[in-house]
Write a protein that holds these residues in place. Sequence first.
Motif, PDB file in Angstrom:
ATOM      1  N   MET A  68      98.844 -15.289   2.401  1.00 15.96           N
ATOM      2  CA  MET A  68      98.882 -14.566   3.675  1.00 15.96           C
ATOM      3  C   MET A  68      98.709 -13.088   3.401  1.00 15.96           C
ATOM      4  N   ILE A  69      97.979 -12.457   4.242  1.00 21.37           N
ATOM      5  CA  ILE A  69      97.737 -11.034   4.090  1.00 21.37           C
ATOM      6  C   ILE A  69      98.554 -10.319   5.157  1.00 21.37           C
ATOM      7  N   HIS A 119     100.142 -21.884   9.976  1.00 23.09           N
ATOM      8  CA  HIS A 119      98.911 -21.135   9.664  1.00 23.09           C
ATOM      9  C   HIS A 119      97.598 -21.807  10.073  1.00 23.09           C
ATOM     10  N   HIS A 120      97.473 -23.101   9.806  1.00 22.55           N
ATOM     11  CA  HIS A 120      96.125 -23.681   9.873  1.00 22.55           C
ATOM     12  C   HIS A 120      96.044 -24.891  10.790  1.00 22.55           C
ATOM     13  N   HIS A 133     101.243 -23.876   2.014  1.00 26.69           N
ATOM     14  CA  HIS A 133     100.177 -23.043   2.593  1.00 26.69           C
ATOM     15  C   HIS A 133      98.837 -23.762   2.643  1.00 26.69           C
ATOM     16  N   LEU A 193      94.336 -22.445  -0.505  1.00 30.25           N
ATOM     17  CA  LEU A 193      93.651 -23.057   0.633  1.00 30.25           C
ATOM     18  C   LEU A 193      92.795 -24.195   0.129  1.00 30.25           C
ATOM     19  N   HIS A 219      91.102 -16.710  -2.257  1.00 30.48           N
ATOM     20  CA  HIS A 219      91.930 -17.082  -1.112  1.00 30.48           C
ATOM     21  C   HIS A 219      91.228 -18.252  -0.403  1.00 30.48           C
ATOM     22  N   LEU A 263      87.476 -13.151   2.311  1.00 30.44           N
ATOM     23  CA  LEU A 263      88.570 -14.112   2.467  1.00 30.44           C
ATOM     24  C   LEU A 263      88.064 -15.502   2.817  1.00 30.44           C
ATOM     25  N   HIS A 264      87.520 -15.650   4.022  1.00 29.46           N
ATOM     26  CA  HIS A 264      87.221 -16.996   4.504  1.00 29.46           C
ATOM     27  C   HIS A 264      85.773 -17.091   4.972  1.00 29.46           C
ATOM     28  N   GLY A 275      91.400 -11.604   9.126  1.00 30.49           N
ATOM     29  CA  GLY A 275      91.883 -12.598   8.163  1.00 30.49           C
ATOM     30  C   GLY A 275      90.906 -13.762   8.181  1.00 30.49           C
ATOM     31  N   HIS A 276      91.299 -14.836   8.855  1.00 29.98           N
ATOM     32  CA  HIS A 276      90.355 -15.939   9.027  1.00 29.98           C
ATOM     33  C   HIS A 276      89.306 -15.568  10.070  1.00 29.98           C
ATOM     34  N   LYS A 336      94.337  -8.947  11.937  1.00 29.51           N
ATOM     35  CA  LYS A 336      95.730  -8.707  11.573  1.00 29.51           C
ATOM     36  C   LYS A 336      96.288  -7.456  12.249  1.00 29.51           C
ATOM     37  N   HIS A 380      96.481 -16.883  12.289  1.00 28.93           N
ATOM     38  CA  HIS A 380      95.862 -17.031  10.963  1.00 28.93           C
ATOM     39  C   HIS A 380      94.517 -17.705  11.089  1.00 28.93           C
TER      40      HIS A 380
HETATM   41 CU1  K7E Z   1      96.483 -15.861   6.819  1.00 32.26          CU
HETATM   42 CU2  K7E Z   1      94.871 -19.103   5.850  1.00 32.26          CU
HETATM   43 CU3  K7E Z   1      97.720 -18.271   5.666  1.00 32.26          CU
HETATM   44 CU4  K7E Z   1      93.962 -16.376   5.099  1.00 32.26          CU
HETATM   45  S1  K7E Z   1      95.866 -17.372   5.543  1.00 32.26           S
HETATM   46  S2  K7E Z   1      94.130 -14.620   6.226  1.00 32.26           S
END
Ligand code: K7E
Length: 638
Positions: A1-2, A111-112, A160, A227, A330, A396-397, A437-438, A459, A499
Amino acid sequence: MIRKHKEVAICGGLLLIWLTLAVGCSKKQEVGGFGDAAAKVYVAPGTYDEFYAFMSGGFSGQVAVYGLPSGRLFRVIPVFSQDPEKGYGYSEETKPLLNTTHGFIPWDDAHHPQLSMTDGQTDGRWLFINGNNTPRIARLDLTTFETVETIEIPNSGGNHGSPFLTPNTEYVVASTRFSVPIPQKDVPISSYKENFKGTISYIKVDSASGRMKVAFQILVPGINYDLSRSGKGPSYGWSFFSSYNSEQANTQLEVNASQNDKDFIAAVNWKLAEDLVAQGKGQIWKSPHYHNYMDHADVGQSEVVTDVPVLVAEENPGLIYYIPTPKSPHGCDVDPSGEYIVAGGKLAALIPVHSFTKFQAAVAAKEFDGEFGGIPILKYESVVAGEVKEPGLGPLHTEFDGQGFGYTSMFLSSEIVKWKLGTWEVVDRIPTYYSIGHLMIPGGDTKQPYGKYVVALNKITKDRYLPTGPELTQSAQLIDITGDKMKLLLDFPTIGEPHYAQACPATLIKDKSLRWYPIEENKNPFAIHAEGEARVERDGKTVHVYLSTIRTHFAPDNIEGIKVGDKVYFHVTNLEQDWDVPHGFSVMGSTNSELLILPGQTRTILWEPKQPGVIPFYCTDFCSALHQEMQGWIRVSI
Ligand code: K7E
Ligand code: CUA
């Protein structure tokens, strides 16, 4: 988590650069210049949104349901947290859903969200979401938009990397964010390397009922698993997990877990794991954990399950391989074809993309570069398909549009970067406000993404909304991806920390939505099926009030014979058989919450009167012109 205002240490060889993220006024976007954006997000009164979006409520422990493209909030579904608005986690029927081996826990960090899938496509049946803090997974029924099941994950220190699904919802996976001694024992924290372990869990989902069961766990070296995504197409049968802290640091992780140039993506052959467990290769561990579910009577039940098959990774060759991946990865995402595995190295200056074909060839040719905790490490060059160069800072994602492009969120440089699969060239980028974030494309993790939009889940929202004291709203941004250039359409606030989110066409869900619970099918042992059955029954110091509600009265509405010191259970049945007519129920001085009883449902709340007198109760949900008349009294005697 960021978290907000993060300082990130980037260490490469002798170089130590400190980057302090400072977002704010300097990046404030010019107002105006949005062209036809308003028309694109405008959903005229009386018409529907095209997509449902399910967003995690982060540390609120809930899920929020929005419409896209409007960004309108439709419902907050309580999952891991009590919600007095709905009586969730307060009513006797729903309390069992929050039971764990640590006791009743009315909060978690979610979170997901993951929509169930058939053949790699969203099927609109269920939504799963993880509880990160006290390791749990919940299942929500998308006909009722209610939480119907929770399962505790044993042998875990933080859930997580969860609850990612295999393409036919065969399993939800759960990987441990924090390694701990497994099984737990009292050892020095400095003995991390020797004693700490992680687990990767596969939770079987019954294809008819959706019921979950821990099928098996894999004991893995102690690092942070972050993840996951499952393979599909050619990579079906495998799952991929990002990990960091291959340094196995146990203090000051921000520096000490950022030393190695590469950490790992763990590739897990879950089909092989299934076979090994079927052959009895798993050790049966005694690992008590709670499994809670709403039964056929819509009453929560808790059971403690003890036996869990555990496979030890290093004792089962071929089960797991580590793919070196820069740097503290991540996100870990698989493209629609199932060929490419994309990592988001938080501290990396590029986005590495691995090839499943090359991975298989490298495994066959044993192109290893040592091992870690008994697990073979593949050579990076043998597996990597390409690198997206100079994408920005802090990838990140990644999600996919189904048109051959990946979209990666960049936390530090606050932007989304669009790049082409196969050539790895960056083709577009758009700023986000701030610190994304995501990100989410409807169906963006499936075989055939729906595309159309990407939603940035941010965020920080400094200076984007009217101030509300020291904390500002959480926020999402809707971006049009139908053209060559991404176009920002809309900012909208979200609850908790969004998230991750998932979305699907509304048509997959809306026509299956339940309008009321058929009263003749109400099997709650305290239900009544007609007003004539309403009554008060005493059993020693326990009193059961069988109460009915229908517009616009309670029966009975004058209750006498209650004594100070009694335990009074109000079993309230809503006899309505009409859409959108819940009734509420509350008693003055109640130390519990209200109840919200949906049409055809029974909900129970406990009340313990402390003083003699006459106490009013009333309906809390404005249900008709005579809602204000919907009340009653309880006489309490010494
Ligand atoms: Cu905030 Cu999937 Cu827990 Cu990345 S996670 S940002
Ligand atoms: Cu029933 Cu208001």
